[in-house]
Motif scaffolding. Structure first.
Motif, PDB file in Angstrom:
ATOM      1  N   ARG A  48       0.836  -1.192   0.000  1.00  0.00           N
ATOM      2  CA  ARG A  48       0.000   0.000   0.000  1.00  0.00           C
ATOM      3  C   ARG A  48       0.878   1.251   0.000  1.00  0.00           C
ATOM      4  O   ARG A  48       1.724   1.418   0.861  1.00  0.00           O
ATOM      5  CB  ARG A  48      -0.890  -0.009   1.253  1.00  0.00           C
ATOM      6  N   PRO A  49       0.671   2.154  -0.975  1.00  0.00           N
ATOM      7  CA  PRO A  49       1.448   3.401  -0.975  1.00  0.00           C
ATOM      8  C   PRO A  49       1.168   4.211   0.283  1.00  0.00           C
ATOM      9  O   PRO A  49       0.018   4.314   0.733  1.00  0.00           O
ATOM     10  CB  PRO A  49       0.945   4.134  -2.229  1.00  0.00           C
ATOM     11  N   GLN A  50       2.206   4.778   0.876  1.00  0.00           N
ATOM     12  CA  GLN A  50       2.030   5.576   2.077  1.00  0.00           C
ATOM     13  C   GLN A  50       3.153   6.599   2.194  1.00  0.00           C
ATOM     14  O   GLN A  50       4.153   6.526   1.485  1.00  0.00           O
ATOM     15  CB  GLN A  50       1.984   4.698   3.321  1.00  0.00           C
ATOM     16  N   PHE A  51       2.958   7.562   3.097  1.00  0.00           N
ATOM     17  CA  PHE A  51       3.958   8.578   3.374  1.00  0.00           C
ATOM     18  C   PHE A  51       4.674   8.238   4.682  1.00  0.00           C
ATOM     19  O   PHE A  51       4.060   7.726   5.623  1.00  0.00           O
ATOM     20  CB  PHE A  51       3.310   9.962   3.499  1.00  0.00           C
ATOM     21  N   LEU A  52       5.943   8.559   4.745  1.00  0.00           N
ATOM     22  CA  LEU A  52       6.709   8.385   5.977  1.00  0.00           C
ATOM     23  C   LEU A  52       6.151   9.300   7.059  1.00  0.00           C
ATOM     24  O   LEU A  52       5.976  10.498   6.853  1.00  0.00           O
ATOM     25  CB  LEU A  52       8.184   8.726   5.713  1.00  0.00           C
ATOM     26  N   PRO A  80       9.907  11.415  -3.834  1.00  0.00           N
ATOM     27  CA  PRO A  80       9.971  12.064  -2.514  1.00  0.00           C
ATOM     28  C   PRO A  80       9.337  13.448  -2.456  1.00  0.00           C
ATOM     29  O   PRO A  80       8.856  13.864  -1.397  1.00  0.00           O
ATOM     30  CB  PRO A  80      11.470  12.126  -2.219  1.00  0.00           C
ATOM     31  N   THR A  81       9.314  14.189  -3.566  1.00  0.00           N
ATOM     32  CA  THR A  81       8.742  15.537  -3.522  1.00  0.00           C
ATOM     33  C   THR A  81       7.228  15.525  -3.362  1.00  0.00           C
ATOM     34  O   THR A  81       6.628  16.581  -3.138  1.00  0.00           O
ATOM     35  CB  THR A  81       9.114  16.340  -4.783  1.00  0.00           C
ATOM     36  N   LEU A  82       6.600  14.354  -3.453  1.00  0.00           N
ATOM     37  CA  LEU A  82       5.151  14.263  -3.231  1.00  0.00           C
ATOM     38  C   LEU A  82       4.801  14.246  -1.744  1.00  0.00           C
ATOM     39  O   LEU A  82       3.628  14.424  -1.389  1.00  0.00           O
ATOM     40  CB  LEU A  82       4.590  13.001  -3.898  1.00  0.00           C
ATOM     41  N   HIS A  83       5.787  14.026  -0.880  1.00  0.00           N
ATOM     42  CA  HIS A  83       5.500  14.002   0.561  1.00  0.00           C
ATOM     43  C   HIS A  83       5.044  15.403   0.991  1.00  0.00           C
ATOM     44  O   HIS A  83       5.752  16.388   0.745  1.00  0.00           O
ATOM     45  CB  HIS A  83       6.745  13.598   1.339  1.00  0.00           C
ATOM     46  N   PRO A  84       3.885  15.513   1.646  1.00  0.00           N
ATOM     47  CA  PRO A  84       3.390  16.844   2.022  1.00  0.00           C
ATOM     48  C   PRO A  84       4.269  17.565   3.031  1.00  0.00           C
ATOM     49  O   PRO A  84       4.199  18.790   3.142  1.00  0.00           O
ATOM     50  CB  PRO A  84       2.002  16.552   2.607  1.00  0.00           C
ATOM     51  N   GLY A  85       5.113  16.827   3.747  1.00  0.00           N
ATOM     52  CA  GLY A  85       6.009  17.447   4.723  1.00  0.00           C
ATOM     53  C   GLY A  85       7.465  17.317   4.329  1.00  0.00           C
ATOM     54  O   GLY A  85       8.335  17.230   5.203  1.00  0.00           O
ATOM     55  N   LEU A  87       9.717  19.360   3.301  1.00  0.00           N
ATOM     56  CA  LEU A  87      10.649  20.363   3.816  1.00  0.00           C
ATOM     57  C   LEU A  87      10.954  20.124   5.296  1.00  0.00           C
ATOM     58  O   LEU A  87      12.092  20.287   5.739  1.00  0.00           O
ATOM     59  CB  LEU A  87      10.088  21.764   3.598  1.00  0.00           C
ATOM     60  N   GLU A  88       9.947  19.714   6.065  1.00  0.00           N
ATOM     61  CA  GLU A  88      10.185  19.379   7.473  1.00  0.00           C
ATOM     62  C   GLU A  88      11.045  18.117   7.577  1.00  0.00           C
ATOM     63  O   GLU A  88      11.918  18.020   8.445  1.00  0.00           O
ATOM     64  CB  GLU A  88       8.857  19.177   8.193  1.00  0.00           C
ATOM     65  N   LEU A  89      10.815  17.169   6.682  1.00  0.00           N
ATOM     66  CA  LEU A  89      11.618  15.955   6.652  1.00  0.00           C
ATOM     67  C   LEU A  89      13.100  16.305   6.469  1.00  0.00           C
ATOM     68  O   LEU A  89      13.973  15.795   7.184  1.00  0.00           O
ATOM     69  CB  LEU A  89      11.124  15.053   5.515  1.00  0.00           C
ATOM     70  N   LEU A  90      13.383  17.200   5.521  1.00  0.00           N
ATOM     71  CA  LEU A  90      14.764  17.613   5.281  1.00  0.00           C
ATOM     72  C   LEU A  90      15.329  18.380   6.468  1.00  0.00           C
ATOM     73  O   LEU A  90      16.504  18.219   6.824  1.00  0.00           O
ATOM     74  CB  LEU A  90      14.842  18.463   4.014  1.00  0.00           C
ATOM     75  N   ARG A  91      14.496  19.206   7.093  1.00  0.00           N
ATOM     76  CA  ARG A  91      14.961  19.976   8.248  1.00  0.00           C
ATOM     77  C   ARG A  91      15.403  19.046   9.376  1.00  0.00           C
ATOM     78  O   ARG A  91      16.442  19.268  10.020  1.00  0.00           O
ATOM     79  CB  ARG A  91      13.866  20.917   8.748  1.00  0.00           C
ATOM     80  N   ALA A 119      12.549  22.060  -1.867  1.00  0.00           N
ATOM     81  CA  ALA A 119      13.270  20.865  -1.439  1.00  0.00           C
ATOM     82  C   ALA A 119      14.475  20.607  -2.331  1.00  0.00           C
ATOM     83  O   ALA A 119      15.559  20.263  -1.852  1.00  0.00           O
ATOM     84  CB  ALA A 119      12.339  19.655  -1.446  1.00  0.00           C
ATOM     85  N   ALA A 120      14.297  20.783  -3.641  1.00  0.00           N
ATOM     86  CA  ALA A 120      15.394  20.567  -4.582  1.00  0.00           C
ATOM     87  C   ALA A 120      16.553  21.525  -4.328  1.00  0.00           C
ATOM     88  O   ALA A 120      17.717  21.181  -4.558  1.00  0.00           O
ATOM     89  CB  ALA A 120      14.893  20.711  -6.016  1.00  0.00           C
ATOM     90  N   CYS A 121      16.239  22.713  -3.849  1.00  0.00           N
ATOM     91  CA  CYS A 121      17.279  23.711  -3.556  1.00  0.00           C
ATOM     92  C   CYS A 121      17.865  23.550  -2.160  1.00  0.00           C
ATOM     93  O   CYS A 121      18.915  24.135  -1.858  1.00  0.00           O
ATOM     94  CB  CYS A 121      16.700  25.123  -3.694  1.00  0.00           C
TER      95      CYS A 121
END
Length: 328
Positions: A48-52, A80-85, A87-91, A119-121
């Motif tokens: 099942r597709p899911q987000f971390l 990965p850019t489809l994850h709604p969070g 930017l927080e994940l990268l932080r 996110a790419a930047c």
């Protein structure tokens, strides 16, 4: 005031230097909005597709699960850019944990989704899959994306990074990647992409790399054992793990379909620490299997032994570009 050393880093003969593996890959999501024929996700991935859940990242950080690594790639079965969070994940990974972070993307969201561009930047290293600059071939490889859409995204990214560099800010090391595959006709992507990058003036910020098609045998497009193996022994069970969006710890990034019945599944981080999983019987059995030359589960159809070496090479190029090339 002089710094006082309160404890020494001690090591005994015969003792393993790695009490924890390198978490070299974290799956932000198993969702993807493309159906690429050379990707194992496309040919019947059943999970099942899911987000971390970002709470898992925080748990891993506070528990010390990242202590064995300095670089993590955000990549696996999804975009990965489809994850709604995202930017927080990268932080969390960059600022809280203190890691260098790479991300692999198909690139089509960068020009249309603000968080994807940010996110790419933000990452330290960015891999964008291009694969072909022939519009018809690209569209067969990256369904239902279009080459025009990707090139617009790359133009937006280049403009944003050029402005950041002019302002004295850091920019990621960006690699445009070609997967040499024959699923959509003979691959000529590398030379054509090099010419395109030169013609558009992107060579100051974008490099071009190419890799082989790693899923030929996994997908049954080549007979098992028909491709030359790059090594006799895979080092992944001795060095690294990948973590899925569900928190499953698996042997490598090619395990798109984790199964608790498979030796490639080591455990789940919601229920155990990485230290406990790494010292457990699943990892020991995987090491024994590799040393004995046995093949089963995903490993039987994989000819890219030690895929973590791809990420070691990325990290080396990233450090060189940061320290020597002066991009950042």
């Amino acid at each position: 005031m002089a710094r006082t050393t309160e404890s020494a880093n001690e090591h005994d003969a015969g003792q393993d230097f790695k009490s924890l593996p390198a978490v070299y890959q974290v799956e932000a999501t198993s969702h993807c909005n493309l159906r690429c024929p050379m990707c194992h996700r496309t040919d019947g991935m059943r999970r099942r597709p899911q987000f971390l859940d970002l709470a898992l990242l925080r748990l891993m950080h506070h528990r010390g699960d990242f202590a064995g690594t300095g670089y993590v790639e955000i990549q696996m079965a999804g975009e990965p850019t489809l994850h709604p969070g995202v930017l927080e994940l990268l932080r969390i990974l960059q600022r809280d944990v203190g890691l260098l972070v790479g991300m692999s993307t198909h690139g089509n969201t960068i020009g249309v989704v603000p968080a994807a561009l940010e996110a790419a930047c933000t990452v330290d290293h960015l891999t964008v899959s291009v694969d072909s600059v022939d519009p018809a071939q690209y569209e067969r490889l990256r369904r239902p994306a279009t080459l025009d859409g990707l090139l617009r995204s790359l133009g937006v990214l280049h403009d944003r990074l050029a402005r950041a560099r002019e302002a004295g800010g850091p920019v990621p090391h960006v690699e445009l990647q070609v997967v040499r595959t024959d699923v959509a006709g003979p691959s000529r992507g590398t030379d054509d992409l090099l010419l395109l990058v030169k013609d558009r003036g992107w060579g100051d910020l974008f490099d071009v790399v190419s890799i082989g098609d790693c899923f030929r045998e996994v997908q049954g497009r080549s007979p098992p054992g028909s491709t030359r193996r790059n090594h006799d022994l895979c080092l992944n069970p001795f060095q690294t793990v990948s973590v899925t969006a569900a928190g499953d710890v698996v042997s490598c990034c090619y395990v798109f379909e984790p199964s608790r019945e498979s030796v490639n599944w080591y455990g789940n981080l919601w229920h155990q620490s990485l230290a406990d999983i790494w010292a457990g019987p699943r990892v020991a059995e995987m090491r024994r299997m590799q040393q004995a030359g046995e093949s089963r589960d995903y490993c039987g159809s994989c000819y890219l032994r030690s895929p973590v070496e791809i990420h070691h090479a990325i990290q080396a190029r990233l450090v060189q570009s940061t320290r020597g090339g002066g991009r950042r």
